[in-house]
Design a protein around this motif. Structure first.
Motif, PDB file in Angstrom:
ATOM      1  N   LYS A 426     -18.976  -3.924 -27.085  1.00  0.00           N
ATOM      2  CA  LYS A 426     -20.262  -4.502 -26.657  1.00  0.00           C
ATOM      3  C   LYS A 426     -20.337  -5.954 -27.148  1.00  0.00           C
ATOM      4  CE  LYS A 426     -23.347  -0.753 -25.873  1.00  0.00           C
ATOM      5  NZ  LYS A 426     -23.255   0.541 -26.531  1.00  0.00           N
ATOM      6  N   THR A 444     -18.819  -9.569 -30.684  1.00  0.00           N
ATOM      7  CA  THR A 444     -18.941  -8.105 -30.749  1.00  0.00           C
ATOM      8  C   THR A 444     -19.926  -7.748 -31.868  1.00  0.00           C
ATOM      9  OG1 THR A 444     -17.221  -7.901 -32.426  1.00  0.00           O
ATOM     10  CG2 THR A 444     -16.503  -7.852 -30.123  1.00  0.00           C
ATOM     11  N   ASP A 445     -20.270  -6.483 -31.963  1.00  0.00           N
ATOM     12  CA  ASP A 445     -21.123  -6.047 -33.077  1.00  0.00           C
ATOM     13  C   ASP A 445     -20.439  -6.337 -34.416  1.00  0.00           C
ATOM     14  OD1 ASP A 445     -19.166  -4.145 -32.671  1.00  0.00           O
ATOM     15  OD2 ASP A 445     -20.501  -2.405 -32.766  1.00  0.00           O
ATOM     16  N   ILE A 462     -26.427  -7.897 -23.389  1.00  0.00           N
ATOM     17  CA  ILE A 462     -25.340  -7.248 -24.127  1.00  0.00           C
ATOM     18  C   ILE A 462     -24.552  -6.433 -23.100  1.00  0.00           C
ATOM     19  CG2 ILE A 462     -24.751  -5.565 -25.916  1.00  0.00           C
ATOM     20  CD1 ILE A 462     -27.292  -6.596 -27.407  1.00  0.00           C
ATOM     21  N   GLU A 464     -20.542  -4.712 -21.673  1.00  0.00           N
ATOM     22  CA  GLU A 464     -19.287  -4.104 -22.126  1.00  0.00           C
ATOM     23  C   GLU A 464     -18.124  -4.965 -21.659  1.00  0.00           C
ATOM     24  OE1 GLU A 464     -19.281   0.144 -21.295  1.00  0.00           O
ATOM     25  OE2 GLU A 464     -20.280   0.185 -23.259  1.00  0.00           O
TER      26      GLU A 464
END
Ligand code: SAM
Ligand code: SF4
Length: 481
Positions: A426, A444-445, A462, A464
């Motif tokens: 994500k 990314t996170d 956000i 993918e």
């Protein structure tokens, strides 16, 4: 006769700095005022701010932007055209200071061509007595100097600088207060820094921050939560809770309310992404680890500065943990927080560091296999205890150690990034990538930079992204439509 400027400020003084914690922290809600004469002073005028150093400075510059814009000034990217130029400086290492002095030299020429322009220096260097003395002697084209505790006074100080023929200096070493309700103009429309506390009481022996930023003081939870709610309502997707030592949050309150409590309450606001920095390994509690693991909107990324892998050096640095306790904390974080990434800060060449002691630092990097590490050669800072330690390590040796360290760090950064190959992650899409070719970028996170192909309509969302290539500093990918 030479002017006595000492009444305006006190430089970093260990003696004074140790006398802390007795006065109550005042929360000042009405301290920020724009004097009548300055209400529209910026109409048709521009400002330029150059920011050096850490996120605390970035956030302070946003406050200065907010203050200047509320007087009507507009931002310009052309320093030599601006009516007000502010250098928000960093004192953490000598080379940070040298860069600032270089810029101050450039400003001399600009000031000669445009004498009405106001040039101000602020930030951590302004808190140093030696720097002020040097500006007074060698850079009299400086109009204004103000400290890290005086930012809310900018309208008044600017007014004084415009009216006065002399350098205006206001630097307070007293640092007991928290000033709320000061405007901010944020750089990024998606990600915001949120100060949760100011100052530092750790006094690592090499570090100037406790002197330039004052004592640890926490903002009230309700003020922080209100700010987060407002940011969320105006479309921000990510916030980073900021403090030199976020783990110490709340220790100055009468009631028990810790950083873990704050993270829990911030998570409940439902803002999409929450980050925090910096965490000292010293008082990182189990409860904090559990809260990070529990909430999906608290990002699985921890910046955990180790500084050295050797117990004797850590002791001399005043870091209050040892290699074994650091590793135990690291293991706990890795075990409890799914797919967490960990970065660190490392100093090489602390006074008298031996090859064996340096080897322990390399071993620590090999043990932790960090996702990323910021590495520095130790730089003595006047007024700190380490600056008084004698040092017999040659600069060449220190440089060679830094190079070896960086090779090891980079090897693991690449290895960690390679684990992402073929994965779908994500990413908060921030905008176009510096790589060009209409590529997009975001993080990314786990705080990995990703450059990827995709439709720009996703900027601000956000999404993918499938990872197709891994490099040392970044990942490449394509959006999953
Ligand atoms: N509060 C944070 C912490 O304790 O990790 C660090 C803040 S400081 C702005 C960022 C990093 O600068 C430190 O972690 C340290 O590695 C480095 N640093 C601080 N003082 C230094 C010095 N005198 N010489 C070299 N590096 C230094
Ligand atoms: Fe500096 Fe140590 Fe405070 Fe970090 S914890 S700001 S390194 S004194």
């Amino acid at each position: 006769m030479e002017k006595d400027y000492t009444k305006y400020f006190k430089g970093p003084s260990l003696k004074e700095a140790k006398h802390r914690g007795k006065e109550e922290v005042k929360i000042l809600k009405d301290e920020f005022v724009i004097p009548e004469a300055m209400k529209n002073a910026g109409e048709g005028k521009t400002y330029y701010i150059k920011t050096y150093g850490c996120q605390a400075n970035e956030r302070d510059s946003e406050t200065m932007r907010g203050i200047l814009e509320s007087m009507g000034y507009q931002e310009t990217k052309a320093m030599d055209q601006a009516d007000v130029v502010l250098l928000n400086t960093c004192a953490i290492r000598e080379n940070a200071e040298l860069k600032v002095f270089g810029k101050i030299g450039d400003l001399k020429r600009i000031k000669r061509d445009r004498p009405d322009m106001i040039f101000g220096m602020c930030g951590c260097m302004a808190q140093e007595e030696e720097v002020i003395a040097r500006l007074l002697q060698k850079h009299p084209h400086t109009d204004l100097i103000f400290g890290t505790h005086n930012i809310h006074r900018l309208p008044e100080l600017l007014h004084e600088a415009m009216m006065s023929k002399e350098m205006v200096i206001e630097v307070w070493s007293k640092e007991g207060d928290i000033v709320e309700n000061v405007p901010a103009s944020r750089e990024n429309p998606l990600k915001a820094w949120v100060n949760i506390m100011y100052g530092c009481d750790k006094f690592c022996t090499y570090c100037i921050v406790p002197y330039t930023r004052g004592k640890e003081r926490s903002r009230l939870p309700k003020d922080i939560l209100h700010e987060v709610e407002e940011l969320k309502a105006s479309g921000y997707k990510e916030i980073t809770l900021l403090g030199q030592n976020v783990n110490s949050y709340g220790k100055d309150f009468k009631e028990a309310y810790s950083f873990a409590d704050l993270m829990r309450d911030v998570a409940k606001t439902g803002i999409e992404r929450i980050r925090f920095t910096t965490s000292h390994p010293w008082d990182f509690t189990d409860e904090m680890v559990d809260v990070i693991a529990e909430y999906e909107n608290i990002m699985p990324f921890v910046h955990l500065p180790v500084q050295s892998g050797n117990d004797e050096v850590l002791k001399l640095m005043g870091r209050k943990y040892n290699a074994a306790s650091y590793k135990a904390l690291f293991d706990k974080i890795k075990a409890k927080i799914p797919h967490v990434s960990v970065s660190t800060d490392i100093i090489v060449g602390f006074p008298n560091e031996t090859e064996e002691q340096f080897q322990d630092t390399l071993k620590m990097v090999e043990y932790c296999q960090y996702d990323n590490a910021y590495t520095f050669i130790y730089s003595p800072r006047a007024g700190t205890p380490a600056a008084k330690m004698e040092d017999n390590v040659d600069l060449k040796v220190k440089e060679e150690r830094l190079q070896r360290l960086n090779e090891t760090v980079n090897r693991y950064s690449l290895a960690q990034n390679k684990k992402y190959l073929g994965q779908t992650v994500k990413v908060l899409v921030e905008g176009y990538s510096k790589k060009g070719n209409d590529m997009l970028m975001g993080y990314t996170d786990t705080q990995k930079l990703v450059n990827f192909s995709g439709d720009p309509k996703h900027i601000g969302e956000i999404v993918e992204v499938e990872i197709t290539d891994a490099k040392t500093w970044s990942l490449n990918g394509k959006i999953c439509e």
